[in-house]
Write an enzyme that holds these catalytic residues in place. Sequence first.
Site, short mmCIF file in Angstrom:
data_model
loop_
_atom_site.label_atom_id
_atom_site.label_comp_id
_atom_site.label_asym_id
_atom_site.label_seq_id
_atom_site.Cartn_x
_atom_site.Cartn_y
_atom_site.Cartn_z
N GLY A 31 -5.92 10.92 -4.56
CA GLY A 31 -6.76 11.23 -3.41
C GLY A 31 -6.96 10.04 -2.50
O GLY A 31 -6.26 9.04 -2.59
N GLY A 36 0.93 6.39 3.66
CA GLY A 36 1.94 6.29 2.59
C GLY A 36 2.06 7.60 1.82
O GLY A 36 3.17 8.08 1.54
N HIS A 37 0.89 8.23 1.52
CA HIS A 37 0.93 9.52 0.81
C HIS A 37 1.61 10.58 1.68
O HIS A 37 2.35 11.42 1.17
CB HIS A 37 -0.49 10.01 0.50
CG HIS A 37 -1.23 9.17 -0.49
ND1 HIS A 37 -2.30 8.38 -0.13
CD2 HIS A 37 -1.06 9.00 -1.81
CE1 HIS A 37 -2.76 7.77 -1.21
NE2 HIS A 37 -2.03 8.12 -2.23
N GLN A 61 -6.05 5.27 -16.54
CA GLN A 61 -5.29 4.16 -16.00
C GLN A 61 -6.17 3.05 -15.43
O GLN A 61 -5.68 2.09 -14.87
CB GLN A 61 -4.24 4.64 -14.99
CG GLN A 61 -4.78 5.14 -13.67
CD GLN A 61 -3.67 5.79 -12.83
OE1 GLN A 61 -3.28 6.92 -13.04
NE2 GLN A 61 -3.16 5.05 -11.85
N MET A 184 2.81 -1.09 5.31
CA MET A 184 1.50 -0.46 5.57
C MET A 184 0.64 -0.53 4.32
O MET A 184 1.13 -0.30 3.21
CB MET A 184 1.69 0.98 5.98
CG MET A 184 1.99 1.13 7.43
SD MET A 184 1.72 2.84 7.95
CE MET A 184 2.47 2.80 9.55
N SER A 186 -3.82 -0.08 3.19
CA SER A 186 -5.19 0.08 3.69
C SER A 186 -5.87 -1.29 3.80
O SER A 186 -6.88 -1.44 4.48
CB SER A 186 -5.98 1.00 2.76
OG SER A 186 -5.69 0.70 1.43
#
Length: 279
Positions: A31, A36-37, A61, A184, A186
């Site tokens: 989420g 990128g997603h 994880q 790229m 965030s």
Amino acid sequence: MQVVRTIADCRTATGAFRSAGETIGLVPTMGFLHAGHMELVATAKSKADRVAVTIFVNPTQFGEASDLDSYPRDEERDLEMLRAAGVDLVLIPDVSDVYPDGDETIVETTRMANILHGEVRPGHFRGVTTVVARLFNFVQPDVACFGEKDYQQLQIIKRMTRDLAFPIEIIGVPIVRENDGLAMSSRNVRLNAEDRQAALVLSRSLDAAEALKNKSVDSLRDTIANTIHAEPRATLRGLDIVQAESLADLAGPLTTPAAIMLSAEFGGVLLLDQRVITP
Ligand code: PAF
């Protein structure tokens, strides 16, 4: 776009796709989606008739419970982005469905999970393969897309898929870059103007390594390190050069494709870049 929250509902939806003779592309995510997603979604759309996305912040994880608790979440925004991108199915499972009571099964690539980033994040990649194997079983896709940005994760998932003979094609999607070559992330918004400019040294150092005539592990390492050290605003944090598929150590003249995994800090912001270089 169907949004389902149980494995049973997911199977009903994917069963209908398959009965209609349609192939399924899966994009597993945790989420808080970004460009990128969306590139992974676009690739999945180009490879399969239907696209399924999973949104699941996977507890196994994360090393620290606090990292898990502070992981950003925005389901409404994620769903809007996925709807706009033409996704067909979104599975948002509950932790108790993914890890049922009394659960004791793990999936681990025993060597690849415990080298490189795995050395500093014990258990992380075991958590990734355990959840991805389960997501594969829930959705049973024909193809699944993962970013090359998390290069070690991608290679580990490819190895797991091969070893367990999942009938799924794993597609690595190249890093999305700004026009000037910066990968790229965030984190880029946290760079001031000077550090943003300085950060271009990452892709420039990889270009210089790629342009070398007689490539050896030492010449690649020296070229990258020297290029980065020449940029006063950059502090090199990690430089791994490994065999591109097995992630095994390499030495001497380059005779097989090598993956270069690079990290450097700019004004306190850690940035990553990566490239596969052929001999
Ligand atoms: O890359 C990620 O976002 C996660 O590691 C993944 C593959 C969705 C598994 O939780």
